[in-house]
Design a protein around this motif. Structure first.
Motif, PDB file in Angstrom:
ATOM      1  N   ILE A 136      44.904 -44.685  83.063  1.00 19.42           N
ATOM      2  CA  ILE A 136      44.600 -44.655  84.497  1.00 19.42           C
ATOM      3  C   ILE A 136      43.243 -45.296  84.770  1.00 19.42           C
ATOM      4  CG2 ILE A 136      44.089 -43.139  86.443  1.00 19.42           C
ATOM      5  CD1 ILE A 136      47.061 -43.312  85.891  1.00 19.42           C
ATOM      6  N   VAL A 137      42.247 -44.957  83.969  1.00 19.57           N
ATOM      7  CA  VAL A 137      40.892 -45.507  84.152  1.00 19.57           C
ATOM      8  C   VAL A 137      40.903 -47.024  83.984  1.00 19.57           C
ATOM      9  CG1 VAL A 137      38.578 -45.605  83.128  1.00 19.57           C
ATOM     10  CG2 VAL A 137      39.676 -43.394  83.530  1.00 19.57           C
ATOM     11  N   ALA A 138      41.732 -47.522  83.053  1.00 16.87           N
ATOM     12  CA  ALA A 138      41.770 -48.963  82.779  1.00 16.87           C
ATOM     13  C   ALA A 138      42.247 -49.777  83.973  1.00 16.87           C
ATOM     14  CB  ALA A 138      42.674 -49.234  81.576  1.00 16.87           C
ATOM     15  N   VAL A 139      42.955 -49.144  84.890  1.00 17.63           N
ATOM     16  CA  VAL A 139      43.411 -49.860  86.093  1.00 17.63           C
ATOM     17  C   VAL A 139      42.217 -50.292  86.936  1.00 17.63           C
ATOM     18  CG1 VAL A 139      44.744 -49.647  88.236  1.00 17.63           C
ATOM     19  CG2 VAL A 139      45.629 -48.663  86.108  1.00 17.63           C
ATOM     20  N   GLY A 140      41.165 -49.465  86.950  1.00 20.17           N
ATOM     21  CA  GLY A 140      39.969 -49.814  87.696  1.00 20.17           C
ATOM     22  C   GLY A 140      39.997 -49.398  89.152  1.00 20.17           C
ATOM     23  N   SER A 141      40.878 -48.468  89.501  1.00 26.12           N
ATOM     24  CA  SER A 141      40.969 -47.983  90.881  1.00 26.12           C
ATOM     25  C   SER A 141      40.414 -46.562  90.952  1.00 26.12           C
ATOM     26  CB  SER A 141      42.424 -47.988  91.367  1.00 26.12           C
ATOM     27  OG  SER A 141      42.555 -47.256  92.571  1.00 26.12           O
ATOM     28  N   PRO A 142      39.243 -46.365  91.552  1.00 34.62           N
ATOM     29  CA  PRO A 142      38.688 -45.006  91.657  1.00 34.62           C
ATOM     30  C   PRO A 142      39.623 -44.051  92.395  1.00 34.62           C
ATOM     31  CG  PRO A 142      37.024 -46.642  92.197  1.00 34.62           C
ATOM     32  CD  PRO A 142      38.324 -47.373  92.118  1.00 34.62           C
ATOM     33  N   ARG A 143      40.322 -44.536  93.403  1.00 33.08           N
ATOM     34  CA  ARG A 143      41.209 -43.663  94.174  1.00 33.08           C
ATOM     35  C   ARG A 143      42.412 -43.231  93.355  1.00 33.08           C
ATOM     36  NH1 ARG A 143      38.489 -46.996  97.078  1.00 33.08           N
ATOM     37  NH2 ARG A 143      37.540 -46.337  99.054  1.00 33.08           N
ATOM     38  N   LEU A 144      42.958 -44.138  92.570  1.00 35.27           N
ATOM     39  CA  LEU A 144      44.050 -43.751  91.674  1.00 35.27           C
ATOM     40  C   LEU A 144      43.560 -42.710  90.686  1.00 35.27           C
ATOM     41  CD1 LEU A 144      46.947 -44.162  90.645  1.00 35.27           C
ATOM     42  CD2 LEU A 144      46.084 -45.992  89.168  1.00 35.27           C
ATOM     43  N   GLY A 145      42.348 -42.900  90.171  1.00 34.04           N
ATOM     44  CA  GLY A 145      41.781 -41.937  89.240  1.00 34.04           C
ATOM     45  C   GLY A 145      41.614 -40.560  89.863  1.00 34.04           C
ATOM     46  N   ARG A 146      41.150 -40.520  91.115  1.00 33.51           N
ATOM     47  CA  ARG A 146      40.963 -39.229  91.786  1.00 33.51           C
ATOM     48  C   ARG A 146      42.304 -38.545  92.037  1.00 33.51           C
ATOM     49  NH1 ARG A 146      36.828 -41.991  94.694  1.00 33.51           N
ATOM     50  NH2 ARG A 146      38.166 -42.281  96.514  1.00 33.51           N
ATOM     51  N   LEU A 147      43.306 -39.298  92.471  1.00 33.77           N
ATOM     52  CA  LEU A 147      44.624 -38.721  92.720  1.00 33.77           C
ATOM     53  C   LEU A 147      45.218 -38.168  91.432  1.00 33.77           C
ATOM     54  CD1 LEU A 147      46.113 -41.403  95.152  1.00 33.77           C
ATOM     55  CD2 LEU A 147      45.588 -39.026  95.714  1.00 33.77           C
ATOM     56  N   TYR A 148      45.085 -38.932  90.356  1.00 32.98           N
ATOM     57  CA  TYR A 148      45.627 -38.491  89.073  1.00 32.98           C
ATOM     58  C   TYR A 148      44.858 -37.279  88.557  1.00 32.98           C
ATOM     59  CZ  TYR A 148      47.913 -38.915  84.559  1.00 32.98           C
ATOM     60  OH  TYR A 148      48.669 -38.664  83.440  1.00 32.98           O
ATOM     61  N   GLY A 149      43.549 -37.298  88.745  1.00 34.33           N
ATOM     62  CA  GLY A 149      42.725 -36.188  88.291  1.00 34.33           C
ATOM     63  C   GLY A 149      43.071 -34.884  88.981  1.00 34.33           C
ATOM     64  N   ALA A 150      43.534 -34.968  90.227  1.00 31.38           N
ATOM     65  CA  ALA A 150      43.903 -33.753  90.961  1.00 31.38           C
ATOM     66  C   ALA A 150      45.099 -33.044  90.327  1.00 31.38           C
ATOM     67  CB  ALA A 150      44.221 -34.106  92.417  1.00 31.38           C
ATOM     68  N   LEU A 151      45.875 -33.771  89.526  1.00 33.44           N
ATOM     69  CA  LEU A 151      47.062 -33.193  88.880  1.00 33.44           C
ATOM     70  C   LEU A 151      46.785 -32.748  87.447  1.00 33.44           C
ATOM     71  CD1 LEU A 151      49.615 -35.934  90.016  1.00 33.44           C
ATOM     72  CD2 LEU A 151      49.141 -33.751  91.139  1.00 33.44           C
ATOM     73  N   ALA A 152      45.551 -32.962  86.974  1.00 35.79           N
ATOM     74  CA  ALA A 152      45.259 -32.758  85.555  1.00 35.79           C
ATOM     75  C   ALA A 152      45.471 -31.321  85.105  1.00 35.79           C
ATOM     76  CB  ALA A 152      43.823 -33.197  85.249  1.00 35.79           C
ATOM     77  N   ALA A 153      45.010 -30.351  85.895  1.00 31.57           N
ATOM     78  CA  ALA A 153      45.118 -28.955  85.469  1.00 31.57           C
ATOM     79  C   ALA A 153      46.570 -28.532  85.314  1.00 31.57           C
ATOM     80  CB  ALA A 153      44.403 -28.047  86.465  1.00 31.57           C
ATOM     81  N   GLU A 154      47.404 -28.858  86.324  1.00 27.20           N
ATOM     82  CA  GLU A 154      48.816 -28.488  86.233  1.00 27.20           C
ATOM     83  C   GLU A 154      49.500 -29.213  85.085  1.00 27.20           C
ATOM     84  OE1 GLU A 154      51.157 -27.053  90.010  1.00 27.20           O
ATOM     85  OE2 GLU A 154      50.246 -29.005  90.390  1.00 27.20           O
ATOM     86  N   THR A 155      49.097 -30.471  84.847  1.00 25.68           N
ATOM     87  CA  THR A 155      49.688 -31.209  83.733  1.00 25.68           C
ATOM     88  C   THR A 155      49.346 -30.540  82.410  1.00 25.68           C
ATOM     89  OG1 THR A 155      49.556 -33.304  84.946  1.00 25.68           O
ATOM     90  CG2 THR A 155      49.782 -33.441  82.564  1.00 25.68           C
ATOM     91  N   ARG A 156      48.096 -30.141  82.245  1.00 25.25           N
ATOM     92  CA  ARG A 156      47.685 -29.472  81.001  1.00 25.25           C
ATOM     93  C   ARG A 156      48.423 -28.148  80.820  1.00 25.25           C
ATOM     94  NH1 ARG A 156      41.279 -29.323  80.374  1.00 25.25           N
ATOM     95  NH2 ARG A 156      41.313 -28.888  82.596  1.00 25.25           N
ATOM     96  N   LEU A 157      48.536 -27.367  81.893  1.00 27.94           N
ATOM     97  CA  LEU A 157      49.259 -26.098  81.795  1.00 27.94           C
ATOM     98  C   LEU A 157      50.733 -26.335  81.494  1.00 27.94           C
ATOM     99  CD1 LEU A 157      47.639 -24.077  84.716  1.00 27.94           C
ATOM    100  CD2 LEU A 157      47.425 -23.607  82.273  1.00 27.94           C
ATOM    101  N   GLY A 158      51.307 -27.381  82.079  1.00 24.37           N
ATOM    102  CA  GLY A 158      52.699 -27.705  81.790  1.00 24.37           C
ATOM    103  C   GLY A 158      52.916 -28.091  80.342  1.00 24.37           C
ATOM    104  N   LEU A 159      51.940 -28.781  79.764  1.00 25.53           N
ATOM    105  CA  LEU A 159      52.045 -29.203  78.367  1.00 25.53           C
ATOM    106  C   LEU A 159      52.046 -28.024  77.402  1.00 25.53           C
ATOM    107  CD1 LEU A 159      49.676 -32.288  78.474  1.00 25.53           C
ATOM    108  CD2 LEU A 159      52.117 -32.337  77.925  1.00 25.53           C
ATOM    109  N   VAL A 160      51.472 -26.892  77.835  1.00 26.85           N
ATOM    110  CA  VAL A 160      51.481 -25.705  76.978  1.00 26.85           C
ATOM    111  C   VAL A 160      52.919 -25.322  76.636  1.00 26.85           C
ATOM    112  CG1 VAL A 160      50.921 -23.245  76.861  1.00 26.85           C
ATOM    113  CG2 VAL A 160      49.285 -24.845  77.856  1.00 26.85           C
ATOM    114  N   GLY A 161      53.816 -25.467  77.616  1.00 30.77           N
ATOM    115  CA  GLY A 161      55.212 -25.103  77.394  1.00 30.77           C
ATOM    116  C   GLY A 161      55.967 -26.034  76.470  1.00 30.77           C
ATOM    117  N   LEU A 162      55.368 -27.158  76.111  1.00 30.60           N
ATOM    118  CA  LEU A 162      56.051 -28.122  75.236  1.00 30.60           C
ATOM    119  C   LEU A 162      55.735 -27.926  73.757  1.00 30.60           C
ATOM    120  CD1 LEU A 162      55.849 -31.537  77.129  1.00 30.60           C
ATOM    121  CD2 LEU A 162      57.781 -29.995  76.910  1.00 30.60           C
ATOM    122  N   ARG A 163      54.888 -26.945  73.448  1.00 27.58           N
ATOM    123  CA  ARG A 163      54.468 -26.822  72.044  1.00 27.58           C
ATOM    124  C   ARG A 163      55.649 -26.526  71.122  1.00 27.58           C
ATOM    125  NH1 ARG A 163      53.251 -22.317  74.758  1.00 27.58           N
ATOM    126  NH2 ARG A 163      53.578 -20.258  73.836  1.00 27.58           N
TER     127      ARG A 163
END
Length: 204
Positions: A136-163
């Motif tokens: 995401i960072v490599a794209v170079g769009s700060p707004r894309l980064g912020r939008l993606y970052g807003a989903l980070a916590a739920e994504t991490r919690l969701g990944l717990v269920g994949l162990r």
């Protein structure tokens, strides 16, 4: 010379609790009473309160009035909606990066693939997130980064269920290596399709 920043007690406690949450040791819905944590870790309650506040800010814990902090549950419906929102963001990433290699993402993948078999699942989650965030960072769009970052916590919690779905950690790394290869080869349509295929949430 690299100067190491000392880690405060609050940061150390937050890190310990973060690992327990992301490894699934603290299950969704489980409460984290300040008094119990204070006794378990041998720290003052204000230190516990600050550490919990760090994880609440990260979205890994939730705190409500007159209730201990707790791990929020990410339901199947939540995961489906999360993928629904992540998909267009990662398709934008794939379109922008098609035909390019991203050294930071490949380095994150190497670290993920190099984790020892007994590494905590929290380390796998961190490696997975580092790879996707590097793309995401490599794209170079700060707004894309912020939008993606807003989903980070739920994504991490969701990944717990994949162990349990990835008993062999190398399988997870192999899936991501294939994704990076398709993006690097291009064209954009193939890269976007690879992202769509990748974001089909795997059942444990």
């Amino acid at each position: 010379m690299t100067t190491l920043r000392p880690v405060s007690t609050v940061e150390a406690l937050a890190a310990a609790l973060r690992e327990r949450v992301l490894s699934g040791e603290i299950v969704p819905g489980a409460a984290l009473p300040e008094q119990e944590l204070s006794a378990r870790y041998g720290v003052a309650r204000p230190t516990v309160r600050e550490a919990l506040a760090v994880l609440v800010h990260e979205g890994l814990l939730r705190r409500e009035r007159n209730r201990s902090a707790y791990v929020p549950e990410v339901t199947a419906e939540d995961l489906a909606d999360l993928m629904y929102v992540r998909r267009p963001l990662e398709e934008l990433m794939a379109e922008a990066l098609a035909g390019r290699r991203v050294a930071e993402a490949e380095a994150a993948l190497d670290r993920l693939d190099g984790l020892p078999p007994d590494a905590p699942w929290a380390a796998v989650v961190a490696g997975h997130m580092a790879l996707h965030e590097a793309l995401i960072v490599a794209v170079g769009s700060p707004r894309l980064g912020r939008l993606y970052g807003a989903l980070a916590a739920e994504t991490r919690l969701g990944l717990v269920g994949l162990r349990d779905a990835y008993e062999d950690r190398h399988e997870l790394a192999a899936e991501h290596r294939e994704l990076l290869e398709v993006i690097a080869r291009g064209p954009a349509d193939a890269a976007k399709q690879a992202v769509r295929d990748h974001l089909r949430w795997r059942e444990s």
